[in-house]
Design a protein around this motif. Structure first.
Motif, PDB file in Angstrom:
ATOM      1  N   LYS A  93      27.738  14.291  -3.597  1.00 32.53           N
ATOM      2  CA  LYS A  93      28.110  13.147  -4.435  1.00 32.53           C
ATOM      3  C   LYS A  93      29.195  13.544  -5.429  1.00 32.53           C
ATOM      4  CE  LYS A  93      26.164   9.473  -7.317  1.00 32.53           C
ATOM      5  NZ  LYS A  93      27.283   9.532  -8.281  1.00 32.53           N
ATOM      6  N   GLU A  94      29.061  14.712  -6.032  1.00 34.73           N
ATOM      7  CA  GLU A  94      30.073  15.189  -6.965  1.00 34.73           C
ATOM      8  C   GLU A  94      31.409  15.413  -6.258  1.00 34.73           C
ATOM      9  OE1 GLU A  94      28.417  18.665  -8.728  1.00 34.73           O
ATOM     10  OE2 GLU A  94      27.020  17.568 -10.016  1.00 34.73           O
ATOM     11  N   VAL A  95      31.343  15.970  -5.044  1.00 35.30           N
ATOM     12  CA  VAL A  95      32.561  16.219  -4.272  1.00 35.30           C
ATOM     13  C   VAL A  95      33.286  14.910  -3.982  1.00 35.30           C
ATOM     14  CG1 VAL A  95      33.407  16.899  -1.976  1.00 35.30           C
ATOM     15  CG2 VAL A  95      31.843  18.396  -3.236  1.00 35.30           C
ATOM     16  N   ASP A 166      42.110  20.188  -1.453  1.00 39.13           N
ATOM     17  CA  ASP A 166      41.787  21.081  -0.341  1.00 39.13           C
ATOM     18  C   ASP A 166      40.567  21.945  -0.637  1.00 39.13           C
ATOM     19  OD1 ASP A 166      42.567  22.190   2.285  1.00 39.13           O
ATOM     20  OD2 ASP A 166      42.868  24.042   1.150  1.00 39.13           O
ATOM     21  N   SER A 167      40.346  22.261  -1.905  1.00 40.01           N
ATOM     22  CA  SER A 167      39.201  23.098  -2.265  1.00 40.01           C
ATOM     23  C   SER A 167      37.867  22.393  -2.003  1.00 40.01           C
ATOM     24  CB  SER A 167      39.294  23.514  -3.744  1.00 40.01           C
ATOM     25  OG  SER A 167      39.126  22.401  -4.597  1.00 40.01           O
ATOM     26  N   PHE A 168      37.892  21.065  -1.881  1.00 33.09           N
ATOM     27  CA  PHE A 168      36.668  20.306  -1.615  1.00 33.09           C
ATOM     28  C   PHE A 168      36.624  19.753  -0.185  1.00 33.09           C
ATOM     29  CE2 PHE A 168      37.365  19.894  -6.211  1.00 33.09           C
ATOM     30  CZ  PHE A 168      36.148  20.358  -6.691  1.00 33.09           C
ATOM     31  N   ALA A 169      37.734  19.901   0.548  1.00 31.12           N
ATOM     32  CA  ALA A 169      37.855  19.243   1.852  1.00 31.12           C
ATOM     33  C   ALA A 169      36.828  19.746   2.869  1.00 31.12           C
ATOM     34  CB  ALA A 169      39.269  19.419   2.395  1.00 31.12           C
ATOM     35  N   ASP A 170      36.556  21.057   2.863  1.00 31.99           N
ATOM     36  CA  ASP A 170      35.616  21.614   3.835  1.00 31.99           C
ATOM     37  C   ASP A 170      34.225  21.010   3.676  1.00 31.99           C
ATOM     38  OD1 ASP A 170      37.598  23.176   4.837  1.00 31.99           O
ATOM     39  OD2 ASP A 170      36.765  25.093   4.166  1.00 31.99           O
ATOM     40  N   GLN A 171      33.799  20.811   2.422  1.00 35.78           N
ATOM     41  CA  GLN A 171      32.457  20.281   2.177  1.00 35.78           C
ATOM     42  C   GLN A 171      32.329  18.844   2.676  1.00 35.78           C
ATOM     43  OE1 GLN A 171      30.815  21.352  -1.849  1.00 35.78           O
ATOM     44  NE2 GLN A 171      32.822  22.285  -2.118  1.00 35.78           N
ATOM     45  N   SER A 172      33.345  18.036   2.424  1.00 36.86           N
ATOM     46  CA  SER A 172      33.278  16.644   2.872  1.00 36.86           C
ATOM     47  C   SER A 172      33.374  16.559   4.394  1.00 36.86           C
ATOM     48  CB  SER A 172      34.383  15.805   2.216  1.00 36.86           C
ATOM     49  OG  SER A 172      35.660  16.260   2.591  1.00 36.86           O
ATOM     50  N   TYR A 173      34.211  17.416   4.994  1.00 37.06           N
ATOM     51  CA  TYR A 173      34.353  17.406   6.455  1.00 37.06           C
ATOM     52  C   TYR A 173      33.045  17.826   7.126  1.00 37.06           C
ATOM     53  CZ  TYR A 173      36.156  18.419  11.122  1.00 37.06           C
ATOM     54  OH  TYR A 173      36.358  18.437  12.497  1.00 37.06           O
ATOM     55  N   ARG A 174      32.418  18.874   6.605  1.00 44.10           N
ATOM     56  CA  ARG A 174      31.155  19.365   7.184  1.00 44.10           C
ATOM     57  C   ARG A 174      30.079  18.287   7.111  1.00 44.10           C
ATOM     58  NH1 ARG A 174      26.743  23.878   5.688  1.00 44.10           N
ATOM     59  NH2 ARG A 174      27.038  23.167   3.547  1.00 44.10           N
TER      60      ARG A 174
END
Length: 238
Positions: A93-95, A166-174
């Motif tokens: 949610k924070e991401v 980009d620093s948060f992109a991996d978490q949302s993609y996963r």
């Protein structure tokens, strides 16, 4: 297919890793394997297994895992080694709160300077998404969805903004990939993407920003609902 075979197949599809030193190569490979759910949440990561799969010594593997632990991607468990971190609802949610705000800013900047050729490229991605849905290839759709948003951020031509997103992109993609099969078929995303590009063509950055934030909020709601159901099912089974 065992872990070593899965990782070796995954590595063959990655590009540009040869330019990195071994610890960096190990880090990027493991990070991307976690993002793409080759290494799913809760998966134990034994240095020996990863070392064999990546054909490296344990030293760069250990360095990569320690770095990923510092980033909160993996967790060190005494006497068990490392495990892939769970997808936590609160963290996600924070991401999304951060991403949707910065997406709105990025698209406003991009809209002011985007060319017709660049907008054509975005529309080409949407067409590929439609093909992926027609072929029931949800993983490919997820990859293209990520590409659509990353391309808009690229068009903003703001390195600092891009680095933060980009620093948060991996978490949302996963999370998107983890929940995609439990969510409604994402036809509405196709409609929203087309509307976003239309606003960009009209040079209406404010409208494009509002649309992309609404688009992110809807996706966030769907993903969090799936995580709620998954967590509830796990609690009920224990």
């Amino acid at each position: 297919m065992n872990l070593e075979e899965e990782l070796q197949l995954f590595i063959r599809n990655l590009e540009g890793l040869d330019e990195y030193r071994l610890p960096q190569r190990a880090y990027h490979t493991i990070r991307l394997a976690i993002r793409d759910l080759i290494l799913p949440p809760g998966k134990a990561l034994l240095e020996r297994e990863i070392s064999d799969a990546l054909q490296m010594s344990r030293t760069p593997i250990r360095e990569a895992l320690v770095r990923l632990e510092m980033e909160g991607v993996v967790q060190l468990v005494p006497r068990r080694g490392f495990i892939v971190g769970p997808i936590e609802k609160k963290d996600l949610k924070e991401v999304y709160d951060i991403i949707k705000t910065l997406d709105g800013l990025a698209i406003e900047i991009a809209t002011a300077n985007v060319t017709d050729e660049e907008l054509d490229s975005l529309e080409a991605i949407i067409i590929e998404q439609e093909v992926a849905l027609k072929n029931e290839n949800l993983k490919q759709w997820s990859f293209l969805d990520d590409l659509f948003h990353a391309t808009i951020i690229e068009y903003a031509n703001n390195k600092r903004l891009s680095a933060v997103i980009d620093s948060f992109a991996d978490q949302s993609y996963r999370a998107r990939l983890f929940t995609i099969k439990e969510r409604p078929i994402p036809m509405i995303s196709i409609i929203e993407h087309k509307a976003i590009v239309s606003c960009m063509r009209a040079k209406d950055g404010k409208a494009a920003g509002m649309l992309i934030q609404s688009h992110r909020r809807r996706a966030q709601k769907e993903i969090l609902e799936v995580l709620d159901r998954t967590n509830h099912a796990e609690i009920s089974s224990n």
